[in-house]
Scaffold this active site. Structure first.
Site, PDB file in Angstrom:
ATOM      1  N   GLN A  52       0.822  -1.222   0.000  1.00  0.00           N
ATOM      2  CA  GLN A  52       0.000   0.000   0.000  1.00  0.00           C
ATOM      3  C   GLN A  52       0.852   1.266   0.000  1.00  0.00           C
ATOM      4  OE1 GLN A  52      -2.942   0.374  -0.795  1.00  0.00           O
ATOM      5  NE2 GLN A  52      -3.813  -1.670  -0.571  1.00  0.00           N
ATOM      6  N   SER A  53       2.084   1.161  -0.464  1.00  0.00           N
ATOM      7  CA  SER A  53       2.994   2.313  -0.455  1.00  0.00           C
ATOM      8  C   SER A  53       2.481   3.463  -1.328  1.00  0.00           C
ATOM      9  CB  SER A  53       4.357   1.854  -0.978  1.00  0.00           C
ATOM     10  OG  SER A  53       5.150   2.980  -1.326  1.00  0.00           O
ATOM     11  N   ASN A  54       2.408   4.647  -0.716  1.00  0.00           N
ATOM     12  CA  ASN A  54       2.077   5.848  -1.488  1.00  0.00           C
ATOM     13  C   ASN A  54       3.228   6.198  -2.425  1.00  0.00           C
ATOM     14  OD1 ASN A  54      -0.371   6.356   0.037  1.00  0.00           O
ATOM     15  ND2 ASN A  54       0.974   6.994   1.707  1.00  0.00           N
TER      16      ASN A  54
END
Ligand SMILES: *Cc1c(COP(=O)(O)O)cnc(C)c1O
Length: 344
Positions: free
Chosen positions: A81-83
């Site tokens: 879920q890395s931005n």
């Protein structure tokens, strides 16, 4: 020194990706409620798409550097879920570069029900590799895989540019030196002299850039950085060194001591991507009084810290406080493990 910094920034290769300056405004209702003068810097509005955030500032310089040196492929790392990963892939699409992502699955991703940033990464068409490793060696494994992939691609005649987690290299950090100068001119134009600047910190690039700008400008307000996870004792030194390296890349030789900066490890709760009740409350408060969304992993925890500083008197009533909104709101559409009690 300020003029020299501006000149140096203007000479540094930069790929225009986002919409700058991002908005800066007062939060009227929350100011009244908390008894302070509260302002927000909207780096959740950096673009490229609706799902912007702080990484876009770093990426303008990282992608600029890659293009300047004829790289055609970008490889980067992060959680599923890395931005940072989503914003990097977006930047690659816009710049015509191939994007490859190596992701650690911290939340047991379901392949037939993709959520949040991983869904966006998939729509954007990146080459994605996911590793989950309960023994905690996933990152090591990912780096090995990435280096092997880069070697193979380079042998085929491609040129691979590796961006570290969070884009926290000296080149990436320059993005937040530039961001600091942007915020500073907005403060000046509005006649505001802040007492505190709140930000959240993860890989350290954003904070390092802010510290570098703050030092060059000889500003003396306090910077409070709320960590999104536990950090080793060496983290302060790491951030200071990163700030020095970024300034060095701009031809400025300066020692950064971070005296006016507090890195506070008191609000990440149980850990990275684990929701905290205080953050959920802070997210609801900001949404319900101002209509602004923050996220459970970074900005919600930072805002929980800000509220606590006000409530416990660490920040005197009547202070002028700037909250840097670093983005991340796609986490509101992530796995329920990440959003926690917000969905209830
Ligand atoms: C990455 C990120 C941060 C942390 O910034 P660093 O430069 O990695 O320290 C803060 N907020 C959001 C929303 C992020 O995605």
């Amino acid at each position: 020194m300020i003029a020299y910094l501006k000149e140096s920034l203007a000479k540094t290769p930069r790929e225009p990706l986002g919409f700058f300056p991002t908005p800066f405004h007062r939060l009227e209702r929350l100011s009244d409620l908390l008894g302070i003068h509260l302002y927000i810097k909207r780096d959740d509005f950096t673009g490229v798409s609706l799902f912007g955030g702080n990484k876009v500032r770093k990426l303008e310089f990282l992608i600029g550097d890659a293009i300047q040196n004829s790289y055609d492929t970008i490889i980067t790392f992060g959680a599923t879920q890395s931005n940072h990963v989503m914003e990097t892939i977006t930047a690659c699409c816009k710049s015509g570069l191939k994007a490859i992502a190596y992701l650690e699955d911290l939340v047991d991703t379901s392949k037939d029900d993709l959520k949040g940033n991983l869904l966006l990464d998939t729509i954007l068409g990146a080459e994605i590799h996911i590793v989950s490793d309960p023994d905690g060696n996933a990152m090591e494994k990912l780096y090995e895989m990435a280096h092997a992939r880069a070697q193979a691609l380079n042998a085929e005649g491609h040129k691979c540019y590796l961006i570290p987690i969070g884009g926290a290299s000296d080149v990436g950090t320059i993005g937040y030196i530039s961001g600091y100068m942007e915020l500073r001119s907005q403060l000046e134009a509005a006649g505001i002299s802040p007492d505190y600047l709140f930000t959240t910190t993860g890989s350290g690039g954003t904070l390092a850039g802010l510290l570098a700008g703050h030092a060059v400008c000889k500003d003396n307000f306090n910077i409070i950085a709320i960590t999104a996870e536990d950090k080793p004792e060496t983290y302060e030194a790491h951030v200071n060194t990163l700030a020095e390296r970024a300034l060095f890349a701009l031809d400025i030789n300066m020692t950064i001591e971070g005296k006016e900066c507090t890195i506070d490890r008191g609000y990440f709760g149980e850990g990275y991507e684990i929701p905290s009740e205080a953050a959920s409350e802070a997210i609801r408060l900001l949404a319900q009084t101002e209509g602004i969304f923050t996220d459970p992993v970074y900005t919600g925890k930072c805002f929980a810290g800000l509220i606590d500083y006000v409530k416990t008197g660490k920040i005197p009533q009547g202070s002028h406080v700037v909250f840097l909104h670093t983005g991340g709101t796609t986490a509101l559409f992530a796995e329920s493990k990440i959003i926690g009690s917000l969905a209830l």
